[in-house]
Design a protein around this motif. Sequence first.
Motif, PDB file in Angstrom:
ATOM      1  N   LYS A 190       0.833  -1.196   0.000  1.00 32.39           N
ATOM      2  CA  LYS A 190       0.000   0.000   0.000  1.00 32.39           C
ATOM      3  C   LYS A 190       0.871   1.251   0.000  1.00 32.39           C
ATOM      4  O   LYS A 190       1.986   1.241   0.503  1.00 32.39           O
ATOM      5  CB  LYS A 190      -0.909   0.034   1.235  1.00 32.39           C
ATOM      6  N   ILE A 191       0.325   2.310  -0.548  1.00 28.82           N
ATOM      7  CA  ILE A 191       0.916   3.636  -0.432  1.00 28.82           C
ATOM      8  C   ILE A 191      -0.158   4.590   0.049  1.00 28.82           C
ATOM      9  O   ILE A 191      -1.214   4.704  -0.580  1.00 28.82           O
ATOM     10  CB  ILE A 191       1.504   4.126  -1.767  1.00 28.82           C
ATOM     11  N   ASP A 192       0.108   5.228   1.191  1.00 27.69           N
ATOM     12  CA  ASP A 192      -0.848   6.164   1.796  1.00 27.69           C
ATOM     13  C   ASP A 192      -2.214   5.513   1.978  1.00 27.69           C
ATOM     14  O   ASP A 192      -3.264   6.116   1.752  1.00 27.69           O
ATOM     15  CB  ASP A 192      -0.964   7.425   0.940  1.00 27.69           C
ATOM     16  N   GLY A 193      -2.195   4.231   2.365  1.00 26.69           N
ATOM     17  CA  GLY A 193      -3.425   3.501   2.656  1.00 26.69           C
ATOM     18  C   GLY A 193      -4.109   2.896   1.456  1.00 26.69           C
ATOM     19  O   GLY A 193      -5.073   2.136   1.610  1.00 26.69           O
ATOM     20  N   GLN A 194      -3.643   3.183   0.257  1.00 20.77           N
ATOM     21  CA  GLN A 194      -4.262   2.646  -0.958  1.00 20.77           C
ATOM     22  C   GLN A 194      -3.501   1.402  -1.424  1.00 20.77           C
ATOM     23  O   GLN A 194      -2.277   1.423  -1.548  1.00 20.77           O
ATOM     24  CB  GLN A 194      -4.258   3.690  -2.077  1.00 20.77           C
ATOM     25  N   VAL A 195      -4.246   0.315  -1.667  1.00 23.22           N
ATOM     26  CA  VAL A 195      -3.628  -0.923  -2.126  1.00 23.22           C
ATOM     27  C   VAL A 195      -3.098  -0.744  -3.547  1.00 23.22           C
ATOM     28  O   VAL A 195      -3.857  -0.403  -4.462  1.00 23.22           O
ATOM     29  CB  VAL A 195      -4.626  -2.099  -2.078  1.00 23.22           C
ATOM     30  N   ILE A 196      -1.814  -0.965  -3.729  1.00 30.31           N
ATOM     31  CA  ILE A 196      -1.181  -0.850  -5.044  1.00 30.31           C
ATOM     32  C   ILE A 196      -1.178  -2.204  -5.748  1.00 30.31           C
ATOM     33  O   ILE A 196      -1.473  -2.313  -6.939  1.00 30.31           O
ATOM     34  CB  ILE A 196       0.248  -0.316  -4.923  1.00 30.31           C
ATOM     35  N   SER A 197      -0.842  -3.246  -5.011  1.00 29.48           N
ATOM     36  CA  SER A 197      -0.838  -4.581  -5.588  1.00 29.48           C
ATOM     37  C   SER A 197      -1.049  -5.608  -4.487  1.00 29.48           C
ATOM     38  O   SER A 197      -0.701  -5.383  -3.320  1.00 29.48           O
ATOM     39  CB  SER A 197       0.475  -4.874  -6.319  1.00 29.48           C
ATOM     40  N   GLU A 198      -1.623  -6.730  -4.894  1.00 30.69           N
ATOM     41  CA  GLU A 198      -1.824  -7.834  -3.963  1.00 30.69           C
ATOM     42  C   GLU A 198      -1.594  -9.137  -4.702  1.00 30.69           C
ATOM     43  O   GLU A 198      -2.131  -9.349  -5.790  1.00 30.69           O
ATOM     44  CB  GLU A 198      -3.226  -7.810  -3.364  1.00 30.69           C
ATOM     45  N   SER A 199      -0.789  -9.991  -4.113  1.00 28.18           N
ATOM     46  CA  SER A 199      -0.441 -11.268  -4.725  1.00 28.18           C
ATOM     47  C   SER A 199      -0.893 -12.399  -3.814  1.00 28.18           C
ATOM     48  O   SER A 199      -0.609 -12.387  -2.612  1.00 28.18           O
ATOM     49  CB  SER A 199       1.066 -11.354  -4.963  1.00 28.18           C
ATOM     50  N   THR A 200      -1.599 -13.375  -4.393  1.00 29.53           N
ATOM     51  CA  THR A 200      -2.043 -14.554  -3.653  1.00 29.53           C
ATOM     52  C   THR A 200      -1.427 -15.789  -4.302  1.00 29.53           C
ATOM     53  O   THR A 200      -1.595 -16.018  -5.501  1.00 29.53           O
ATOM     54  CB  THR A 200      -3.568 -14.683  -3.660  1.00 29.53           C
ATOM     55  N   THR A 245       1.848 -24.613  -8.545  1.00 26.74           N
ATOM     56  CA  THR A 245       1.833 -23.208  -8.148  1.00 26.74           C
ATOM     57  C   THR A 245       0.683 -22.498  -8.846  1.00 26.74           C
ATOM     58  O   THR A 245       0.573 -22.550 -10.071  1.00 26.74           O
ATOM     59  CB  THR A 245       3.148 -22.512  -8.532  1.00 26.74           C
ATOM     60  N   ARG A 246      -0.150 -21.834  -8.078  1.00 30.45           N
ATOM     61  CA  ARG A 246      -1.211 -20.975  -8.608  1.00 30.45           C
ATOM     62  C   ARG A 246      -1.025 -19.590  -7.999  1.00 30.45           C
ATOM     63  O   ARG A 246      -0.957 -19.442  -6.781  1.00 30.45           O
ATOM     64  CB  ARG A 246      -2.594 -21.506  -8.257  1.00 30.45           C
ATOM     65  N   GLU A 247      -0.951 -18.585  -8.848  1.00 29.70           N
ATOM     66  CA  GLU A 247      -0.744 -17.223  -8.360  1.00 29.70           C
ATOM     67  C   GLU A 247      -1.726 -16.270  -9.040  1.00 29.70           C
ATOM     68  O   GLU A 247      -1.980 -16.375 -10.244  1.00 29.70           O
ATOM     69  CB  GLU A 247       0.679 -16.751  -8.640  1.00 29.70           C
ATOM     70  N   LYS A 248      -2.261 -15.367  -8.254  1.00 27.56           N
ATOM     71  CA  LYS A 248      -3.134 -14.319  -8.780  1.00 27.56           C
ATOM     72  C   LYS A 248      -2.615 -12.977  -8.281  1.00 27.56           C
ATOM     73  O   LYS A 248      -2.424 -12.778  -7.081  1.00 27.56           O
ATOM     74  CB  LYS A 248      -4.583 -14.513  -8.337  1.00 27.56           C
ATOM     75  N   LYS A 306      -3.603  -2.408  -9.714  1.00 31.53           N
ATOM     76  CA  LYS A 306      -4.357  -1.314 -10.309  1.00 31.53           C
ATOM     77  C   LYS A 306      -5.627  -1.811 -10.998  1.00 31.53           C
ATOM     78  O   LYS A 306      -5.982  -1.383 -12.093  1.00 31.53           O
ATOM     79  CB  LYS A 306      -3.488  -0.550 -11.303  1.00 31.53           C
ATOM     80  N   GLY A 307      -6.287  -2.752 -10.343  1.00 27.65           N
ATOM     81  CA  GLY A 307      -7.556  -3.269 -10.857  1.00 27.65           C
ATOM     82  C   GLY A 307      -7.423  -4.351 -11.912  1.00 27.65           C
ATOM     83  O   GLY A 307      -8.424  -4.964 -12.302  1.00 27.65           O
ATOM     84  N   GLU A 308      -6.220  -4.586 -12.404  1.00 23.71           N
ATOM     85  CA  GLU A 308      -6.002  -5.619 -13.413  1.00 23.71           C
ATOM     86  C   GLU A 308      -5.556  -6.919 -12.741  1.00 23.71           C
ATOM     87  O   GLU A 308      -4.719  -6.909 -11.842  1.00 23.71           O
ATOM     88  CB  GLU A 308      -4.952  -5.172 -14.430  1.00 23.71           C
ATOM     89  N   ILE A 309      -6.107  -8.042 -13.221  1.00 20.38           N
ATOM     90  CA  ILE A 309      -5.811  -9.348 -12.638  1.00 20.38           C
ATOM     91  C   ILE A 309      -4.915 -10.142 -13.584  1.00 20.38           C
ATOM     92  O   ILE A 309      -5.197 -10.279 -14.771  1.00 20.38           O
ATOM     93  CB  ILE A 309      -7.106 -10.134 -12.363  1.00 20.38           C
ATOM     94  N   THR A 310      -3.834 -10.658 -13.052  1.00 19.71           N
ATOM     95  CA  THR A 310      -2.930 -11.527 -13.796  1.00 19.71           C
ATOM     96  C   THR A 310      -2.844 -12.860 -13.067  1.00 19.71           C
ATOM     97  O   THR A 310      -2.641 -12.900 -11.849  1.00 19.71           O
ATOM     98  CB  THR A 310      -1.518 -10.925 -13.905  1.00 19.71           C
ATOM     99  N   GLU A 311      -3.009 -13.966 -13.801  1.00 26.43           N
ATOM    100  CA  GLU A 311      -2.969 -15.282 -13.196  1.00 26.43           C
ATOM    101  C   GLU A 311      -1.790 -16.084 -13.743  1.00 26.43           C
ATOM    102  O   GLU A 311      -1.360 -15.904 -14.892  1.00 26.43           O
ATOM    103  CB  GLU A 311      -4.271 -16.037 -13.451  1.00 26.43           C
ATOM    104  N   PHE A 312      -1.277 -16.980 -12.921  1.00 20.57           N
ATOM    105  CA  PHE A 312      -0.129 -17.812 -13.282  1.00 20.57           C
ATOM    106  C   PHE A 312      -0.370 -19.211 -12.754  1.00 20.57           C
ATOM    107  O   PHE A 312      -0.834 -19.403 -11.626  1.00 20.57           O
ATOM    108  CB  PHE A 312       1.150 -17.227 -12.677  1.00 20.57           C
ATOM    109  N   TYR A 313      -0.068 -20.218 -13.601  1.00 19.05           N
ATOM    110  CA  TYR A 313      -0.183 -21.617 -13.166  1.00 19.05           C
ATOM    111  C   TYR A 313       1.028 -22.396 -13.666  1.00 19.05           C
ATOM    112  O   TYR A 313       1.446 -22.263 -14.818  1.00 19.05           O
ATOM    113  CB  TYR A 313      -1.443 -22.276 -13.714  1.00 19.05           C
TER     114      TYR A 313
END
Length: 419
Positions: A64-74, A88-91, A95-102
């Motif tokens: 986060k920057i100044d309380g705003q989520v910039i990126s999140e990885s699961t 491995t599964r990653e999401k 910035k609102g865009e979703i990228t997935e990896f398997y």
Amino acid sequence: MKFSKKTATLCAFALGVTLLAASAFADTMLGSGFQSLKDSIKTTMSKLTNDVDNFSANIIVSTKIDGQVISESTNDLKFDVTNKAKETREKIVKKGEITEFYKYDNENQIIYKNFEDDSYNVYEKRKYNNDNNKIVENPFEEEQAKDAEKILDAFVGSLQDVIEIEESGGKKMYTGNLSETQIPPLANAIASFVFKYSILDERNADRLDIPYPKSNIYLLNASGKAIEDEEGIVESGIFTASISAQDSKGIEHIYSLDFSVDIKDINNTVVVAPNLDGQKVTYNKEGYEFDNKYIGKYKNDIVKREGNSFVKVGERFIEIISIEDGNVKGKYYEVYNEGYDADNVRSFDFYSNYDESIHFTIIHYTNDKSENKTGIIHRTGTQNINVSFNAIIDEENGGYSYSNDDEEGFDNTFIRIFE
């Protein structure tokens, strides 16, 4: 912030690597419970890499920057330690865009999924000895980790009361909180340096389109919690930290990191390859160095010294005739200019076997004395190749030596000819 897939996977294995070694905020874990927690993390790694058959891990990293989520990885990870397989599964939400990896990985193949068209890429692994390779490595067995541990132990200093331990139902809970006033100047200086030049350097800040932390960097607070189960395994951990910094315009920002890991389903995790029936699949072999675009002719000059000058007396040619499934076929020959006769004008065919070329592309040929020889061919630059003849291969140690048939001044680099 910079979190590669490799880093995320390592975090899944060891909360301690993140909190104690790889993090700029390792000093959150110092205090009265420091040694006990460190021993628990070591026990966890030893059991996950040597004693259990399989397990799963879930990792969530949020910035986060100044309380705003910039990126999140699961990351959802499954490990079959006995059969050397992992999934491995990653999401990533940025910035609102979703990228997935398997990715599925075992001793024989690696399978990737392309989420743009739901197709798969299957890479057949090279056939070399995997007996000593583990699907999970214990980082605490590495020399670097041992040295880092010594430095960390020496760095504990006066922070002796940060970690608290509670026991209930056979489990232990470690908690630690560190405020700005508790952080020594040296710890803050180290945290600032690592944060600015390693975790969020100028390139990563530009890539994420966020303000670069340029000056007045200091750690505001950090806290963590870890739970150890009845078997001595750290089954979960949560870590958070905040850093204040000014950007190039002198504007202050608060950069925050939240990290959590859960280790679960020990000896109850099943790892299976995806069902590819009816799917669009592209099959490849791992580690191709050459493909069809390298088919063609390459050359360099044969140069001799005459007096105090260099004179071109001829040309060497390599022709790559075919490349199929990583196997290269071609020929080598020499052409001398009129007036320059060589004792031996060499010309021979060569070929490579994909399965034996683990570290290099090894070529086989028969020289002018009818002797069977080996050489090395590999790419150099964008479109050129490098060739070494009469090579002695040491695959076990990943090296080789060569003599180029004892020809003085042999040029290994061959330049692609475009006609």
